[in-house]
Write a protein that holds these residues in place. Structure first.
Motif, PDB file in Angstrom:
ATOM      1  N   ARG A   1       8.488   2.724  -0.033  1.00 25.37           N
ATOM      2  CA  ARG A   1       9.067   2.251  -1.291  1.00 25.37           C
ATOM      3  C   ARG A   1       9.428   0.779  -1.167  1.00 25.37           C
ATOM      4  O   ARG A   1       9.693   0.272  -0.072  1.00 25.37           O
ATOM      5  N   SER A   2       9.478   0.081  -2.297  1.00 26.22           N
ATOM      6  CA  SER A   2       9.814  -1.343  -2.294  1.00 26.22           C
ATOM      7  C   SER A   2      11.234  -1.590  -1.819  1.00 26.22           C
ATOM      8  O   SER A   2      11.535  -2.652  -1.270  1.00 26.22           O
ATOM      9  N   GLY A   3      12.127  -0.623  -2.045  1.00 23.26           N
ATOM     10  CA  GLY A   3      13.523  -0.786  -1.657  1.00 23.26           C
ATOM     11  C   GLY A   3      13.860  -0.090  -0.362  1.00 23.26           C
ATOM     12  O   GLY A   3      15.031   0.200  -0.095  1.00 23.26           O
ATOM     13  N   GLY A   4      12.867   0.165   0.479  1.00 22.45           N
ATOM     14  CA  GLY A   4      13.115   0.837   1.746  1.00 22.45           C
ATOM     15  C   GLY A   4      12.953   2.332   1.615  1.00 22.45           C
ATOM     16  O   GLY A   4      12.992   2.907   0.526  1.00 22.45           O
TER      17      GLY A   4
ATOM     18  N   GLY B   1       4.688  -3.197   1.233  1.00 27.05           N
ATOM     19  CA  GLY B   1       4.253  -3.825   2.470  1.00 27.05           C
ATOM     20  C   GLY B   1       5.371  -4.588   3.161  1.00 27.05           C
ATOM     21  O   GLY B   1       5.719  -4.304   4.317  1.00 27.05           O
ATOM     22  N   PRO B   2       5.992  -5.581   2.484  1.00 29.92           N
ATOM     23  CA  PRO B   2       7.096  -6.309   3.106  1.00 29.92           C
ATOM     24  C   PRO B   2       8.294  -5.427   3.431  1.00 29.92           C
ATOM     25  O   PRO B   2       9.054  -5.732   4.345  1.00 29.92           O
ATOM     26  N   ALA B   3       8.478  -4.316   2.689  1.00 31.47           N
ATOM     27  CA  ALA B   3       9.641  -3.449   2.920  1.00 31.47           C
ATOM     28  C   ALA B   3       9.625  -2.848   4.315  1.00 31.47           C
ATOM     29  O   ALA B   3      10.681  -2.660   4.939  1.00 31.47           O
ATOM     30  N   GLY B   4       8.447  -2.525   4.838  1.00 30.53           N
ATOM     31  CA  GLY B   4       8.369  -1.949   6.175  1.00 30.53           C
ATOM     32  C   GLY B   4       8.955  -2.872   7.222  1.00 30.53           C
ATOM     33  O   GLY B   4       9.676  -2.439   8.136  1.00 30.53           O
ATOM     34  N   GLY B   5       8.652  -4.166   7.117  1.00 30.39           N
ATOM     35  CA  GLY B   5       9.193  -5.121   8.060  1.00 30.39           C
ATOM     36  C   GLY B   5      10.698  -5.219   7.989  1.00 30.39           C
ATOM     37  O   GLY B   5      11.383  -5.355   9.015  1.00 30.39           O
TER      38      GLY B   5
ATOM     39  N   LEU C   1      -3.376   3.007  -8.446  1.00 30.67           N
ATOM     40  CA  LEU C   1      -2.719   3.634  -7.290  1.00 30.67           C
ATOM     41  C   LEU C   1      -3.128   5.086  -7.139  1.00 30.67           C
ATOM     42  O   LEU C   1      -3.334   5.580  -6.023  1.00 30.67           O
ATOM     43  N   ASN C   2      -3.215   5.807  -8.257  1.00 28.42           N
ATOM     44  CA  ASN C   2      -3.588   7.215  -8.169  1.00 28.42           C
ATOM     45  C   ASN C   2      -4.990   7.389  -7.582  1.00 28.42           C
ATOM     46  O   ASN C   2      -5.230   8.267  -6.741  1.00 28.42           O
ATOM     47  N   ASP C   3      -5.930   6.549  -8.022  1.00 29.00           N
ATOM     48  CA  ASP C   3      -7.281   6.631  -7.476  1.00 29.00           C
ATOM     49  C   ASP C   3      -7.272   6.311  -5.984  1.00 29.00           C
ATOM     50  O   ASP C   3      -7.936   6.988  -5.181  1.00 29.00           O
ATOM     51  N   TYR C   4      -6.530   5.264  -5.612  1.00 27.84           N
ATOM     52  CA  TYR C   4      -6.493   4.855  -4.211  1.00 27.84           C
ATOM     53  C   TYR C   4      -5.871   5.931  -3.331  1.00 27.84           C
ATOM     54  O   TYR C   4      -6.425   6.282  -2.277  1.00 27.84           O
TER      55      TYR C   4
ATOM     56  N   THR D   1      -0.035  -3.259  -0.630  1.00 23.45           N
ATOM     57  CA  THR D   1       0.204  -4.223  -1.708  1.00 23.45           C
ATOM     58  C   THR D   1      -0.858  -4.083  -2.793  1.00 23.45           C
ATOM     59  O   THR D   1      -1.058  -4.999  -3.586  1.00 23.45           O
ATOM     60  N   LEU D   2      -1.517  -2.935  -2.850  1.00 22.98           N
ATOM     61  CA  LEU D   2      -2.587  -2.736  -3.821  1.00 22.98           C
ATOM     62  C   LEU D   2      -2.074  -2.895  -5.257  1.00 22.98           C
ATOM     63  O   LEU D   2      -2.699  -3.551  -6.089  1.00 22.98           O
ATOM     64  N   GLY D   3      -0.926  -2.274  -5.557  1.00 18.66           N
ATOM     65  CA  GLY D   3      -0.363  -2.395  -6.897  1.00 18.66           C
ATOM     66  C   GLY D   3       0.041  -3.820  -7.210  1.00 18.66           C
ATOM     67  O   GLY D   3      -0.192  -4.322  -8.323  1.00 18.66           O
ATOM     68  N   LEU D   4       0.654  -4.498  -6.243  1.00 14.80           N
ATOM     69  CA  LEU D   4       1.040  -5.894  -6.434  1.00 14.80           C
ATOM     70  C   LEU D   4      -0.181  -6.762  -6.712  1.00 14.80           C
ATOM     71  O   LEU D   4      -0.179  -7.583  -7.639  1.00 14.80           O
TER      72      LEU D   4
END
Length: 689
Positions: free
Chosen positions: A244-247, A266-270, A220-223, A68-71
């Motif tokens: 990805r956010s959409g799975g 992050g939530p997409a994995g669940g 994100l690129n640095d991370y 969720t770094l970008g979020l």
């Protein structure tokens, strides 16, 4: 120890903890390691979590990651300073935005939209125009593009630029030429092009999408670069996959080029994991219920497929990317309980990983949901995180008493119970948005409770909403990471068309579909997916003429316009309760490119050897919501439970990183895969009263 070649790793960064999970293909064993999130150096938290499972990564078969770094960069306004280049005369598009007021602020006369991420001095226009049919009306002024770059990069010192021109969804040539000029002139500057992210209409939403992409791209690129260096240094030879956010997932290299696609990964994995379990367990109607340290995320899954949307908003900023239809409540285990003009509120503020709840003893002074759970007896201070983390239950109780009980004029137990009541009320509201408001009866669904606090809250929520079954999966605290292991590589391509649905239109769109499919095949090939492992799914977004939003209809071999329209009518009727006699209009055509990856199946675990009931490892007093009082709760070790075991409530099941709490009118059964099935009484029955 060094893992065997059949080990799969996945890591999920949450607001308070980093969850790393290792899955052994040969034995089906799941191992979890959990460490506090390190906000200032997130890659270190990932490395620390992985190190708890394997010293070296040489033999790891697959590595998936959600973040969720970008979020967080968007929510906390910690992204890059961005410049926008658009058409001459349209530099204020981002600030004018839309006139609509968010529904939650409908009656708030003091509401003001969030200020734009990009100040006016960092937005500039250049001559050049494409019309809605994709025809060039005015040539792009390339010298003006160079001057805009000089102004934004050299004078203002910006290192990230977003390019968005009118009607570029119909013809992206001007955007591509502008990007080529800027990249040649300033190779070290990050460039985000709106049509590289989405080829859909709505200039404001597309500009916002490109701006958000540019805002988080350097972060994100640095991370990702830092994380790859750490993992490579530990011996990882397999590609790093980012959710990805959409799975689905994508390689780290592709994530660098499309960082916005990871913003809700992050939530997409669940949700991916919940969809897998729904199919494997035969649950045609399932609600995923993911409770972490800072939020509750819910998603409806029907027939093994989660709900999807292609437009969302983050903190008031719209974005046009495919994401799961997740409802989020800003309240989790670390959410702060506070008094506002005599009313108890929970969240959205969180104690986070630092300083954390009061009980952590790390400087936190505001009571949280975790502190309330300790007061009510749901958590064992000596067994928190398997005993690896010291907890001060007395400090938690003192904070609840001082900050909540005394101001409210109640005892400390009532105050702690009220924290959960408020949290449940907010959660029920979010669940009703994606069930009752869409003509779905939540009582017909099973609830899949996961995340660190999901098994604690899930049975409580099930009682509140009349849901008969709550499923607690194996290793629930890291279930989102488990879902990442189950993901394929995926990417979506779209193009706005705005044409009537007819057989002639379908034939006319065939070349556009073929072009999108070629793009999909190219992206999958670049990620090393063999042709036999590629799947391309066609979809049309259809609406009635005059409507604002559309419904997605997957195409089947041999489909004609009549068959597609019939399915659209059926879906519209199911969603909104009616269908119209009108014909349909095609808004957008889409291609989902899927690269199949090897993934583990769902294994059965050995059944209980005898018919004897499981033996509790202890007992402690806890608050029973079924009776409204504090009673003894037998405590069980989940590792000692096996298929065939049944436990009547009230009871507590501990497993180190998560605690399942069932109440006096509920019961637990263990299924053949080791999942806990919590049954609740039907609404209106004597046990439910």
């Amino acid at each position: 120890m060094t893992p065997s070649p059949r080990i799969r790793l996945a890591v999920d960064i949450g607001g308070t903890f980093v969850d790393a999970i290792a899955y052994d293909d040969a034995t089906g064993e799941l191992r979890l390691h959990k460490v506090p999130t390190t906000p200032r150096e997130p890659a270190r938290g990932v490395a620390d979590a992985v190190a708890g499972l394997a010293e070296r990564l040489d033999g790891v078969e697959a590595f998936a990651h959600g973040t969720t770094l970008g979020l967080n960069a968007i929510l906390q306004r910690r992204g890059a300073k961005v410049g926008i280049i658009t058409n001459d005369g349209f530099r204020d598009l981002l600030e004018i935005a839309r006139a609509n007021v968010p529904s939650q602020h409908m009656y708030d006369f003091s509401y003001a939209p969030p200020p734009p991420l990009v100040p006016r001095r960092h937005r500039t226009g250049v001559p050049g125009r494409i019309d809605a049919q994709g025809e060039e009306v005015e040539p792009l002024d390339e010298d003006a593009v160079r001057e805009a770059g000089r102004l934004l990069v050299e004078e203002h010192g910006l290192r990230s630029l977003a390019i968005c021109f009118l009607h570029s969804y119909a013809n992206p040539e001007h955007e591509r030429r502008a990007a080529r000029i800027l990249r040649e002139t300033y190779p070290d500057v990050s460039i985000s092009v709106s049509t590289d992210i989405t080829r859909e209409y709505r200039e404001y939403e597309r500009t916002s999408t490109a701006t958000l992409d540019a805002y988080i791209r350097p972060v994100l690129n640095d991370y990702i670069g830092t994380l790859e260096r750490r993992l490579t240094g530990a011996g990882l030879t397999r590609p790093l996959h980012i959710m990805r956010s959409g799975g689905g997932a994508m390689t780290a290299e592709l994530a660098r080029r499309a960082p916005l696609m990871t913003v809700l990964s992050g939530p997409a994995g669940g949700v991916v994991g919940a969809s897998f379990l729904a199919r494997e367990l035969g649950r045609s109607k399932l609600i995923s219920f993911d409770v972490g340290g800072t939020s509750v995320d819910c998603c409806v899954i029907e027939d093994g497929s989660p709900g999807e949307v292609h437009e969302a908003a983050i903190d008031g900023f719209p974005l046009l990317i495919p994401i799961f239809d997740i409802r989020t409540v800003g309240a989790g285990g670390g959410s702060i309980a506070w008094i506002d003009e005599g009313l108890l509120k929970v969240g959205p503020h969180s104690a986070g990983a630092v300083p954390g709840p009061v009980a952590y003893g790390a400087g936190g002074t505001e009571p949280t949901v975790t502190d309330a759970a300790l007061v009510l007896g749901y958590l064992d201070p000596a067994a928190f995180l398997g005993g690896d983390m010291s907890i001060d239950a007395d400090a938690a109780r003192a904070a609840i008493e001082e900050k909540l009980a005394r101001p409210l004029g109640v005892d400390v137990t009532t105050a702690a119970e009220s924290v959960f009541r408020v949290l449940l009320a907010r959660t029920v509201g979010a669940l009703r948005e994606i069930t009752v408001e869409r003509a779905l009866d939540p009582r017909e669904f099973s609830l899949l409770a996961f995340g660190g606090a999901g098994p604690l809250l899930g049975p409580m929520l099930a009682r509140e909403m009349g849901i008969a079954e709550t499923i607690v999966p194996r290793v629930p605290a890291a279930f989102s990471a488990f879902g990442m292991i189950m993901s394929d590589l995926e990417h979506e391509f779209a193009a706005t068309v705005l044409k009537p649905l007819s057989d002639a239109t379908l034939a006319e769109l065939e070349p556009e579909f073929a072009d999108l499919e070629a793009q999909g095949a190219e992206v999958l090939a670049a990620q090393g997916v063999k042709p036999e492992d590629r799947t391309l799914i066609r979809r049309l977004d259809i609406r009635y003429r005059g409507q604002e939003h559309a419904l997605g209809i997957d195409l089947r071999p041999g489909d004609d316009a009549a068959a597609i329209l019939a399915r659209f009518h059926d879906q519209h009727r199911a969603r909104y309760g009616h269908a119209m006699p009108d014909g349909g209009q095609i808004l957008t055509l889409r291609i989902r490119a899927i690269g199949g990856l090897a993934k583990p199946g769902l294994r059965e675990v050995p059944a209980a050897g005898t018919g004897a009931p499981p033996v509790p490892v202890g007992s402690r007093p806890a608050f029973d919501v079924a009776t409204g009082g504090t009673v003894p709760f037998p405590v069980y070790d989940r590792a000692a439970l096996a298929p065939g075991h049944r436990i009547p409530g009230p009871a507590i099941v501990e497993e180190g990183t998560s605690t399942t709490v069932v109440f006096g009118d509920q019961a637990i059964a263990v299924d053949g895969h080791g999942h806990l099935l919590v049954t609740s009484p039907a609404p209106g029955t004597e046990a439910a009263r």
